[in-house]
Design a protein around this motif. Structure first.
Motif, mmCIF file in Angstrom:
data_model
loop_
_atom_site.group_PDB
_atom_site.id
_atom_site.type_symbol
_atom_site.label_atom_id
_atom_site.label_comp_id
_atom_site.label_asym_id
_atom_site.label_seq_id
_atom_site.Cartn_x
_atom_site.Cartn_y
_atom_site.Cartn_z
ATOM 1 N N MET A 1 -20.342 5.077 7.991
ATOM 2 C CA MET A 1 -19.604 4.325 8.925
ATOM 3 C C MET A 1 -20.484 3.231 9.425
ATOM 4 S SD MET A 1 -17.679 6.339 11.997
ATOM 5 C CE MET A 1 -18.182 6.010 13.551
ATOM 6 N N SER A 2 -19.961 1.908 9.572
ATOM 7 C CA SER A 2 -20.605 0.803 9.959
ATOM 8 C C SER A 2 -20.295 0.435 11.532
ATOM 9 C CB SER A 2 -20.406 -0.367 9.223
ATOM 10 O OG SER A 2 -19.092 -0.643 8.913
ATOM 11 N N GLY A 3 -21.328 0.299 12.066
ATOM 12 C CA GLY A 3 -20.988 -0.307 13.690
ATOM 13 C C GLY A 3 -20.527 1.211 14.669
ATOM 14 N N ALA A 4 -20.963 1.107 15.871
ATOM 15 C CA ALA A 4 -20.901 2.234 16.589
ATOM 16 C C ALA A 4 -19.420 2.325 17.191
ATOM 17 C CB ALA A 4 -21.996 2.186 17.949
ATOM 18 N N LEU A 5 -18.743 3.389 17.438
ATOM 19 C CA LEU A 5 -17.531 3.702 17.948
ATOM 20 C C LEU A 5 -17.471 3.176 19.358
ATOM 21 C CD1 LEU A 5 -14.697 4.364 16.889
ATOM 22 C CD2 LEU A 5 -15.264 6.580 17.412
ATOM 23 N N PHE A 6 -18.441 3.795 20.145
ATOM 24 C CA PHE A 6 -18.812 3.631 21.645
ATOM 25 C C PHE A 6 -20.438 3.068 21.921
ATOM 26 C CE2 PHE A 6 -15.812 7.173 21.546
ATOM 27 C CZ PHE A 6 -14.540 6.469 22.287
ATOM 28 N N ASP A 7 -20.343 2.113 22.848
ATOM 29 C CA ASP A 7 -21.749 1.584 23.128
ATOM 30 C C ASP A 7 -22.146 2.502 24.318
ATOM 31 O OD1 ASP A 7 -23.931 0.253 24.282
ATOM 32 O OD2 ASP A 7 -22.496 -1.627 24.918
ATOM 33 N N TRP A 8 -22.472 3.535 23.802
ATOM 34 C CA TRP A 8 -23.104 5.004 24.874
ATOM 35 C C TRP A 8 -24.145 4.450 25.824
ATOM 36 C CZ3 TRP A 8 -20.094 8.593 25.093
ATOM 37 C CH2 TRP A 8 -19.302 8.860 24.268
ATOM 38 N N PRO A 9 -25.044 3.757 25.643
ATOM 39 C CA PRO A 9 -25.899 3.120 26.618
ATOM 40 C C PRO A 9 -25.134 2.426 27.889
ATOM 41 C CG PRO A 9 -26.991 2.720 24.638
ATOM 42 C CD PRO A 9 -25.585 3.116 24.467
ATOM 43 N N ALA A 10 -24.216 1.583 27.544
ATOM 44 C CA ALA A 10 -23.231 0.950 28.480
ATOM 45 C C ALA A 10 -22.339 1.760 29.086
ATOM 46 C CB ALA A 10 -22.492 -0.288 27.765
ATOM 47 N N LEU A 11 -21.890 2.760 28.453
ATOM 48 C CA LEU A 11 -20.855 4.031 29.023
ATOM 49 C C LEU A 11 -21.745 4.729 29.925
ATOM 50 C CD1 LEU A 11 -18.526 4.582 26.058
ATOM 51 C CD2 LEU A 11 -18.107 3.104 28.087
ATOM 52 N N MET A 12 -22.913 5.065 29.652
ATOM 53 C CA MET A 12 -23.721 5.820 30.495
ATOM 54 C C MET A 12 -24.163 5.323 31.735
ATOM 55 S SD MET A 12 -25.883 7.883 27.705
ATOM 56 C CE MET A 12 -26.984 8.521 28.790
ATOM 57 N N ARG A 13 -24.479 3.954 31.520
ATOM 58 C CA ARG A 13 -24.865 3.421 32.788
ATOM 59 C C ARG A 13 -23.634 3.085 33.738
ATOM 60 N NH1 ARG A 13 -27.877 0.296 29.282
ATOM 61 N NH2 ARG A 13 -26.159 -1.439 28.853
ATOM 62 N N ALA A 14 -22.556 2.603 33.001
ATOM 63 C CA ALA A 14 -21.313 2.777 34.059
ATOM 64 C C ALA A 14 -20.841 4.049 34.784
ATOM 65 C CB ALA A 14 -20.138 2.172 33.182
ATOM 66 N N GLY A 15 -20.998 5.193 33.733
ATOM 67 C CA GLY A 15 -20.870 6.486 34.631
ATOM 68 C C GLY A 15 -21.637 6.895 35.412
ATOM 69 N N LEU A 16 -22.849 7.015 35.390
ATOM 70 C CA LEU A 16 -24.022 7.496 36.134
ATOM 71 C C LEU A 16 -24.289 6.591 37.144
ATOM 72 C CD1 LEU A 16 -26.339 8.743 33.228
ATOM 73 C CD2 LEU A 16 -24.599 10.036 34.486
ATOM 74 N N GLN A 17 -24.380 5.378 36.730
ATOM 75 C CA GLN A 17 -24.839 4.316 37.793
ATOM 76 C C GLN A 17 -23.829 4.001 38.726
ATOM 77 O OE1 GLN A 17 -27.379 1.405 35.916
ATOM 78 N NE2 GLN A 17 -29.126 2.725 35.804
ATOM 79 N N GLY A 18 -22.736 3.272 37.903
ATOM 80 C CA GLY A 18 -21.567 2.668 38.419
ATOM 81 C C GLY A 18 -20.631 3.720 39.227
#
Length: 73
Positions: A1-18
């Motif tokens: 599978m090429s490419g990530a389905l989700f940008d986990w680092p960005a989602l984690m920053r948004a969820g945990l920090q934001g």
């Protein structure tokens, strides 16, 4: 599978920090729930004034008082 389905680092920053979620709460969310919390729900219409007024009527901020007592207690 090429490419990530989700940008986990960005989602984690948004969820945990934001959003201020704790890690266990973040990981219990489905991707759809997280996107909804982040305001990126494609089918969700913005709340308009009429919708807000209907909610205020249905769920008033303060219980109405009868004879000086709250109806709730």
């Amino acid at each position: 599978m090429s490419g990530a389905l989700f940008d986990w680092p960005a989602l984690m920053r948004a969820g945990l920090q934001g959003l201020g979620l704790m890690p266990d709460a973040f990981w219990r969310l489905t991707p759809a729930e997280l996107l909804l919390m982040l305001g990126d729900a494609p089918d969700a219409a913005p709340l308009r004034r009429a919708g807000l007024e209907a909610l205020l009527v249905r769920f008033p901020d303060m219980a109405k008082k009868e004879n000086g007592h709250d109806r709730d207690g």
